[in-house]
Design a protein around this motif. Sequence first.
Motif, short mmCIF file in Angstrom:
data_model
loop_
_atom_site.label_atom_id
_atom_site.label_comp_id
_atom_site.label_asym_id
_atom_site.label_seq_id
_atom_site.Cartn_x
_atom_site.Cartn_y
_atom_site.Cartn_z
N GLN A 119 -19.79 3.32 38.89
CA GLN A 119 -19.40 1.89 39.00
C GLN A 119 -19.02 1.34 37.62
OE1 GLN A 119 -22.79 -0.03 40.74
NE2 GLN A 119 -22.23 0.53 42.83
N GLU A 120 -19.87 1.63 36.63
CA GLU A 120 -19.60 1.15 35.26
C GLU A 120 -18.28 1.70 34.75
OE1 GLU A 120 -22.80 1.64 32.39
OE2 GLU A 120 -24.25 1.07 33.94
N SER A 121 -18.03 2.97 35.08
CA SER A 121 -16.80 3.63 34.64
C SER A 121 -15.58 2.92 35.25
CB SER A 121 -16.85 5.08 35.07
OG SER A 121 -15.70 5.75 34.65
N GLU A 122 -15.66 2.58 36.53
CA GLU A 122 -14.56 1.86 37.19
C GLU A 122 -14.30 0.53 36.49
OE1 GLU A 122 -12.29 2.84 39.50
OE2 GLU A 122 -13.33 4.72 39.05
N LYS A 136 -12.61 1.03 33.20
CA LYS A 136 -11.19 1.35 33.37
C LYS A 136 -10.37 0.08 33.63
CE LYS A 136 -11.74 6.08 35.02
NZ LYS A 136 -11.98 6.85 36.24
N MET A 137 -10.97 -0.81 34.44
CA MET A 137 -10.28 -2.07 34.73
C MET A 137 -10.11 -2.90 33.45
SD MET A 137 -11.89 -2.89 38.47
CE MET A 137 -12.08 -4.65 38.22
N GLU A 138 -11.19 -2.96 32.66
CA GLU A 138 -11.14 -3.69 31.38
C GLU A 138 -10.04 -3.11 30.49
OE1 GLU A 138 -14.96 -3.75 29.36
OE2 GLU A 138 -15.91 -4.56 31.18
N LEU A 139 -9.98 -1.79 30.45
CA LEU A 139 -8.99 -1.11 29.62
C LEU A 139 -7.57 -1.47 30.08
CD1 LEU A 139 -8.29 1.03 27.44
CD2 LEU A 139 -8.54 2.78 29.17
N ALA A 140 -7.35 -1.41 31.39
CA ALA A 140 -6.03 -1.74 31.95
C ALA A 140 -5.65 -3.19 31.61
CB ALA A 140 -6.04 -1.53 33.45
N ALA A 142 -12.20 0.62 22.01
CA ALA A 142 -13.61 0.53 22.45
C ALA A 142 -13.70 0.81 23.95
CB ALA A 142 -14.16 -0.85 22.13
N ALA A 143 -12.77 0.24 24.71
CA ALA A 143 -12.77 0.44 26.16
C ALA A 143 -12.52 1.90 26.51
CB ALA A 143 -11.72 -0.45 26.81
N LYS A 144 -11.58 2.55 25.79
CA LYS A 144 -11.28 3.97 26.03
C LYS A 144 -12.54 4.82 25.78
CE LYS A 144 -6.35 4.51 25.13
NZ LYS A 144 -5.41 4.69 24.04
N LEU A 145 -13.20 4.53 24.66
CA LEU A 145 -14.40 5.27 24.28
C LEU A 145 -15.48 5.12 25.36
CD1 LEU A 145 -15.31 6.96 21.82
CD2 LEU A 145 -16.50 4.94 21.00
N LYS A 146 -15.62 3.89 25.84
CA LYS A 146 -16.61 3.60 26.87
C LYS A 146 -16.33 4.42 28.13
CE LYS A 146 -18.98 -0.29 29.02
NZ LYS A 146 -18.91 -1.71 29.34
N VAL A 147 -15.04 4.47 28.52
CA VAL A 147 -14.65 5.24 29.71
C VAL A 147 -15.01 6.71 29.52
CG1 VAL A 147 -12.68 6.06 31.07
CG2 VAL A 147 -12.85 3.65 30.47
#
Length: 188
Positions: free
Chosen positions: A72-75, A78-82, A115-120
């Motif tokens: 769920q967190e990963s999804e 990904k949305m944040e990154l987009a 940061a978002a990429k790293l998190k994903v």
Amino acid sequence: GEEIDSLQKSHVFNMQKLKNSELRLAEAERKIRELALNIKMKEELIKELVRTGKDAQSVSRQYSLKISKLEQESEQAKMELAETQKRLQELESKELRDIPEKAKLQKEFRKKMDAAKLKVQNLASLSNQSERQATELEQNVAQMKHQQTQLQKRLCEESEKKKQLEAEIQRDQQKIKVGFLLFLYDKE
């Protein structure tokens, strides 16, 4: 004289038989003690296996929950990154008169995007790790269940052996009694 001689021989023979029976009895009783000990140990082991199996199952359930939470967190990441990528593109297509302001915003968005990429990536690797551990645990539980079944089978066999030995002992004791009575009867 001959009668006394044959009585003596019979007496010696009977005494030898008695001694042999007693030896057999002692041996059988020793075996029974060993079996009883073995059975007790195996029962303890089975209890232990059941307990650790249950522990492993609950840990496995926890891992499964962790995995779905990570997914769920990963999804979300990904949305944040987009979203960040979209905002950056919008910014780049705009004709801002204030160049330093535009550069500053671009820098901020890029930082956010990294940061978002790293998190994903991190979430994906954590999820994989949890999945591996959950799979290992499931295999462990399966092994434990198999071991438990094997042990229970062996336990039944040992209990059976013990019953047979006990019956044998009773038969031998009966023989000894009869032999002794016959011996006494012969003497009279």
